[in-house]
Scaffold this motif. Structure first.
Motif, PDB file in Angstrom:
ATOM      1  N   GLY A 109       0.789  -1.226   0.000  1.00  0.00           N
ATOM      2  CA  GLY A 109       0.000   0.000   0.000  1.00  0.00           C
ATOM      3  C   GLY A 109       0.819   1.273   0.000  1.00  0.00           C
ATOM      4  N   LYS A 110       2.080   1.190  -0.404  1.00  0.00           N
ATOM      5  CA  LYS A 110       2.949   2.362  -0.452  1.00  0.00           C
ATOM      6  C   LYS A 110       2.716   3.144  -1.749  1.00  0.00           C
ATOM      7  N   PRO A 111       2.939   4.464  -1.716  1.00  0.00           N
ATOM      8  CA  PRO A 111       2.692   5.274  -2.913  1.00  0.00           C
ATOM      9  C   PRO A 111       3.707   5.016  -4.019  1.00  0.00           C
ATOM     10  N   ILE A 112       3.213   5.023  -5.256  1.00  0.00           N
ATOM     11  CA  ILE A 112       4.073   4.888  -6.433  1.00  0.00           C
ATOM     12  C   ILE A 112       3.769   6.066  -7.346  1.00  0.00           C
ATOM     13  N   TRP A 113       4.812   6.690  -7.843  1.00  0.00           N
ATOM     14  CA  TRP A 113       4.667   7.862  -8.700  1.00  0.00           C
ATOM     15  C   TRP A 113       4.295   7.394 -10.099  1.00  0.00           C
ATOM     16  N   ARG A 114       3.018   7.418 -10.391  1.00  0.00           N
ATOM     17  CA  ARG A 114       2.524   6.932 -11.678  1.00  0.00           C
ATOM     18  C   ARG A 114       2.746   7.970 -12.770  1.00  0.00           C
ATOM     19  N   VAL A 115       2.493   7.552 -13.992  1.00  0.00           N
ATOM     20  CA  VAL A 115       2.727   8.432 -15.136  1.00  0.00           C
ATOM     21  C   VAL A 115       1.848   9.675 -15.075  1.00  0.00           C
ATOM     22  N   ASP A 116       0.666   9.556 -14.433  1.00  0.00           N
ATOM     23  CA  ASP A 116      -0.215  10.723 -14.309  1.00  0.00           C
ATOM     24  C   ASP A 116       0.017  11.476 -13.001  1.00  0.00           C
ATOM     25  N   ASP A 117       1.076  11.090 -12.284  1.00  0.00           N
ATOM     26  CA  ASP A 117       1.494  11.749 -11.043  1.00  0.00           C
ATOM     27  C   ASP A 117       0.497  11.600  -9.900  1.00  0.00           C
ATOM     28  N   THR A 118      -0.450  10.651 -10.006  1.00  0.00           N
ATOM     29  CA  THR A 118      -1.416  10.474  -8.924  1.00  0.00           C
ATOM     30  C   THR A 118      -0.748   9.967  -7.652  1.00  0.00           C
ATOM     31  N   GLY A 119       0.416   9.390  -7.786  1.00  0.00           N
ATOM     32  CA  GLY A 119       1.136   8.920  -6.611  1.00  0.00           C
ATOM     33  C   GLY A 119       2.376   9.745  -6.342  1.00  0.00           C
ATOM     34  N   LYS A 120       2.350  11.012  -6.694  1.00  0.00           N
ATOM     35  CA  LYS A 120       3.520  11.867  -6.561  1.00  0.00           C
ATOM     36  C   LYS A 120       4.081  11.813  -5.143  1.00  0.00           C
ATOM     37  N   GLY A 121       5.377  11.667  -5.052  1.00  0.00           N
ATOM     38  CA  GLY A 121       6.021  11.545  -3.764  1.00  0.00           C
ATOM     39  C   GLY A 121       6.485  10.135  -3.495  1.00  0.00           C
ATOM     40  N   GLY A 122       5.956   9.169  -4.249  1.00  0.00           N
ATOM     41  CA  GLY A 122       6.375   7.791  -4.094  1.00  0.00           C
ATOM     42  C   GLY A 122       7.548   7.468  -4.996  1.00  0.00           C
ATOM     43  N   HIS A 123       7.802   6.178  -5.163  1.00  0.00           N
ATOM     44  CA  HIS A 123       8.878   5.735  -6.038  1.00  0.00           C
ATOM     45  C   HIS A 123       8.430   5.796  -7.500  1.00  0.00           C
ATOM     46  N   ILE A 124       9.400   5.966  -8.382  1.00  0.00           N
ATOM     47  CA  ILE A 124       9.147   6.057  -9.817  1.00  0.00           C
ATOM     48  C   ILE A 124       9.476   4.723 -10.470  1.00  0.00           C
ATOM     49  N   GLU A 125       8.710   4.354 -11.480  1.00  0.00           N
ATOM     50  CA  GLU A 125       9.051   3.174 -12.274  1.00  0.00           C
ATOM     51  C   GLU A 125      10.193   3.546 -13.213  1.00  0.00           C
ATOM     52  N   VAL A 126      11.327   2.866 -13.060  1.00  0.00           N
ATOM     53  CA  VAL A 126      12.531   3.250 -13.803  1.00  0.00           C
ATOM     54  C   VAL A 126      13.140   2.045 -14.517  1.00  0.00           C
ATOM     55  N   THR A 127      13.561   2.269 -15.754  1.00  0.00           N
ATOM     56  CA  THR A 127      14.370   1.303 -16.500  1.00  0.00           C
ATOM     57  C   THR A 127      15.689   1.985 -16.836  1.00  0.00           C
ATOM     58  N   SER A 128      16.794   1.335 -16.496  1.00  0.00           N
ATOM     59  CA  SER A 128      18.114   1.941 -16.671  1.00  0.00           C
ATOM     60  C   SER A 128      18.982   1.110 -17.602  1.00  0.00           C
ATOM     61  N   HIS A 129      19.741   1.799 -18.442  1.00  0.00           N
ATOM     62  CA  HIS A 129      20.690   1.146 -19.342  1.00  0.00           C
ATOM     63  C   HIS A 129      22.061   1.794 -19.151  1.00  0.00           C
ATOM     64  N   TYR A 130      23.038   0.974 -18.791  1.00  0.00           N
ATOM     65  CA  TYR A 130      24.416   1.439 -18.612  1.00  0.00           C
ATOM     66  C   TYR A 130      25.304   0.639 -19.551  1.00  0.00           C
ATOM     67  N   ARG A 131      26.054   1.343 -20.397  1.00  0.00           N
ATOM     68  CA  ARG A 131      26.884   0.680 -21.394  1.00  0.00           C
ATOM     69  C   ARG A 131      28.289   1.287 -21.412  1.00  0.00           C
ATOM     70  N   ALA A 132      29.303   0.438 -21.221  1.00  0.00           N
ATOM     71  CA  ALA A 132      30.685   0.896 -21.372  1.00  0.00           C
ATOM     72  C   ALA A 132      30.915   1.243 -22.836  1.00  0.00           C
ATOM     73  N   ILE A 133      31.615   2.342 -23.071  1.00  0.00           N
ATOM     74  CA  ILE A 133      31.798   2.810 -24.447  1.00  0.00           C
ATOM     75  C   ILE A 133      33.184   3.414 -24.603  1.00  0.00           C
ATOM     76  N   ASP A 134      33.745   3.269 -25.780  1.00  0.00           N
ATOM     77  CA  ASP A 134      35.063   3.805 -26.091  1.00  0.00           C
ATOM     78  C   ASP A 134      34.935   5.237 -26.576  1.00  0.00           C
ATOM     79  N   LEU A 135      35.184   6.184 -25.667  1.00  0.00           N
ATOM     80  CA  LEU A 135      35.154   7.607 -26.009  1.00  0.00           C
ATOM     81  C   LEU A 135      36.380   8.267 -25.371  1.00  0.00           C
ATOM     82  N   PRO A 136      37.559   8.114 -26.006  1.00  0.00           N
ATOM     83  CA  PRO A 136      38.816   8.588 -25.417  1.00  0.00           C
ATOM     84  C   PRO A 136      38.817  10.056 -25.031  1.00  0.00           C
ATOM     85  N   GLU A 137      38.023  10.862 -25.711  1.00  0.00           N
ATOM     86  CA  GLU A 137      38.013  12.287 -25.394  1.00  0.00           C
ATOM     87  C   GLU A 137      37.527  12.539 -23.963  1.00  0.00           C
TER      88      GLU A 137
END
Length: 240
Positions: A71-99
């Motif tokens: 029953g904990k709040p979740i921050w939905r796409v329409d913000d009805t649960g603002k203040g709760g946790h957000i549904e997140v998908t993360s992508h982390y990729r090692a990349i060759d960028l010498p600069e």
């Protein structure tokens, strides 16, 4: 004759003492150099491990299911649960960028399963500083749409230049510390200041997990400007 022998004995004693001091000094320098090398070696090992662990895709589906059941709040796409946790998908990729350095990661995070709803898009440049501590420099994209989806095809980022990015100041670097079997990466306390506010972002990285939390506070009185999930961690698990 006795005076000559005494003089010789004094000279011999002085020479022996000098030799001992030289040996001791050489020994001290050797130990100091050895300690410095060990620290650098440990920091390099940590850096290599972080690069290996961080690469992958993550989501917090498991956490959200548990929160919803409780029953904990979740921050939905329409913000009805603002203040709760957000549904997140993360992508982390090692990349060759010498600069940007020798150890670079492309970051792309989306909210609510919507690939166009970008939550965080960065270049992370990892390095070892003069204190033998791993640091993470955060770079932002000037054009926030040009490279969306690049985590699926890193060749799109080939030739990316610093002119297309802007770095956060050094005070906003993540400072890496080993914490049990994870790596804790906070910003300095109240260090990342923008105008009237300061930003707090922290990462807790495990071999198959990536947790983060963030908030914005007012410099004047520490009042909260923005925060999700009561500043508890968004707990993301590796999905590939």
């Amino acid at each position: 004759m006795k005076r000559i022998n005494a003089a010789r004995m004094v000279k011999t004693a002085v020479a022996s003492l000098a030799c001992m001091l030289m040996v001791s000094g050489c020994s001290y320098e050797s130990e100091a150099e050895s300690a410095g090398s060990a620290a650098t070696s440990t920091a390099q090992q940590d850096l290599n491990t972080i690069m290996k662990w961080w690469g992958g895709s993550y989501n917090n589906d498991r956490q959200l299911t548990a929160l919803a059941a409780a029953g904990k709040p979740i921050w939905r796409v329409d913000d009805t649960g603002k203040g709760g946790h957000i549904e997140v998908t993360s992508h982390y990729r090692a990349i060759d960028l010498p600069e940007f350095g020798d150890h670079v990661i492309y970051v792309e995070e989306t909210k609510h399963g919507d690939p166009e709803n970008i939550f965080r898009q960065r270049i992370y440049a990892l390095s070892i500083d003069d204190a033998d501590q791993v640091r993470v420099k955060l770079w932002y994209f000037n054009d926030k749409k040009k490279y969306v989806g690049a985590w699926k095809d890193l060749s799109r980022l080939k030739g990316l230049t610093k002119e297309e990015m802007f770095p956060l100041q050094d005070d906003c670097d993540l400072l890496v510390k080993k914490q049990g079997d994870k790596y804790h990466m906070p910003m300095g306390d109240k260090a990342c200041v923008f105008g009237k506010n300061y930003f707090s972002y922290q990462v807790l990285l495990g071999e198959d997990s990536f947790w983060f939390r963030d908030k914005i506070n007012a410099v004047a009185d520490d009042s909260i400007v923005s925060m999700a999930g009561d500043y508890t961690y968004h707990e993301l698990d590796r999905v590939n």
